[in-house]
Write an enzyme that holds these catalytic residues in place. Structure first.
Site, PDB file in Angstrom:
ATOM      1  CB  THR A  48      -1.846  -5.734  -7.423  1.00 31.45           C
ATOM      2  OG1 THR A  48      -2.122  -4.392  -7.032  1.00 31.45           O
ATOM      3  CG2 THR A  48      -2.354  -5.953  -8.837  1.00 31.45           C
ATOM      4  CE1 TYR A 111     -17.041   2.272 -10.211  1.00 32.33           C
ATOM      5  CE2 TYR A 111     -17.833   4.463  -9.623  1.00 32.33           C
ATOM      6  CZ  TYR A 111     -17.946   3.311 -10.385  1.00 32.33           C
ATOM      7  OH  TYR A 111     -18.936   3.203 -11.325  1.00 32.33           O
ATOM      8  CE1 TYR A 141       0.717  -0.989  -5.496  1.00 34.16           C
ATOM      9  CE2 TYR A 141      -1.148  -2.068  -4.430  1.00 34.16           C
ATOM     10  CZ  TYR A 141      -0.137  -2.074  -5.377  1.00 34.16           C
ATOM     11  OH  TYR A 141       0.023  -3.156  -6.206  1.00 34.16           O
ATOM     12  CE  LYS A 171       4.033  -3.113  -4.994  1.00 34.25           C
ATOM     13  NZ  LYS A 171       3.082  -4.234  -5.112  1.00 34.25           N
TER      14      LYS A 171
END
Length: 301
Positions: A48, A111, A141, A171
């Site tokens: 990110t 999405y 993630y 994470k």
């Protein structure tokens, strides 16, 4: 922490850009080498903070290849390979493995919102079976505030059960310490990595494995101090001092739009204004904010 397959301080590395918006490969590889020299166990590139989802697959491959060509060891790289299309995630992950990079950070397909755990299990299963390489180690993630797709504690368990040697960590970037504790309690030995710098210290004390964070772009050495000395009672003062410094940098980076601010702060640290560039839709920090940031940065410990 020895039972964790992946443990340490990893930088969610920012990606510098040239004036035309293309990745500045020379500056990026220099940054990777600096992060390792300052104490990071590895570099989690193309996440990110690295603006990964603003780059094409070709650009992602070029960035990863450049890091290796510049001498960054393959076992110290954790590229983000999770994108919306399963086939493309397979392709990016296979590419990493072909270069000797076996650890990746993987977003779910993000999405379509409101998808079921069954759907996410099917997606991850198709990806991992499509890659089909037993060298692969995946860090899931979890960043629902951005992806819109939470990874539930039961789903994590189903993935571990299905792929025990591959799905080895997560994470946790929601910043939910209770969720981190729940994962640690449910799955001993599973690597829980904090995505928020202030949570590294309490997470390590709770049995976590380390961190993948943005502020490591600036204070890797302090994060490494916390990691190395957290369990040494004689080093409590040093750990607390390091954590206070980490928190000060994190607080400043969060005072403005975070990713452009992190990049601007790296520019202030290195004396290279090229770091302020971002890729649309993110915009560089405004001149007024940059002035305030520069003044506050100069006062940081």
């Amino acid at each position: 922490m020895n039972n964790h397959k992946i443990t340490g301080v990893f930088s969610a590395a920012a990606t510098p850009l040239n004036a035309d918006g293309s990745p500045d490969i020379g500056l990026f590889t220099e940054h990777c080498q600096r992060l390792l020299a300052e104490g990071c166990h590895g570099v989690a590139l193309l996440g990110t903070t690295g603006e990964a989802n603003s780059f094409s697959s070709s650009e992602r491959r070029t960035i990863l290849e450049a890091a290796l060509k510049a001498g960054v060891p393959a076992d110290k790289l954790l590229p983000g390979t999770g994108v919306v299309a399963i086939a493309e995630t397979v392709e990016l992950t296979r590419h990493a493995i072909s270069l000797g990079v076996t650890k990746v950070v993987m977003l779910p397909p993000f999405y379509y919102k409101g998808v079921s755990d069954d759907g996410l299990l099917a997606a991850y299963s198709q990806i991992l079976e499509g890659v089909g390489d037993n060298r692969l180690q995946v860090i899931l993630y979890h960043i629902p505030q951005v992806s819109g797709i939470p990874l539930s504690v039961p789903l994590i368990g189903r993935l571990i059960e299905a792929f025990p040697d591959t799905v080895v960590g997560i994470k946790e970037s929601a910043g939910d310490f209770n969720n981190m504790q729940a994962i640690i309690a449910a799955y001993p030995g599973f690597s829980v990595l904090a995505g928020a710098d202030p949570l590294l210290l309490p997470l390590l004390k709770a049995g976590g494995a380390g961190c993948i964070t943005a502020t490591s772009n600036l204070v890797a050495g302090s994060l490494r101090t916390v990691y190395d000395k957290v369990h040494n009672a004689e080093q409590t003062a040093a750990v607390d001092q390091a954590q206070a410094r980490i928190n000060a940098y994190r607080t400043l980076s969060n005072s403005y739009v975070q990713i452009p601010t992190i990049k601007a702060m790296v520019g202030l640290k290195t004396g290279n204004a090229a770091w302020t560039r971002t890729r649309a839709p993110l915009m560089p920090i405004s001149d007024a904010d940059y002035a305030g940031l520069s003044e506050a940065y100069a006062k940081l410990p």
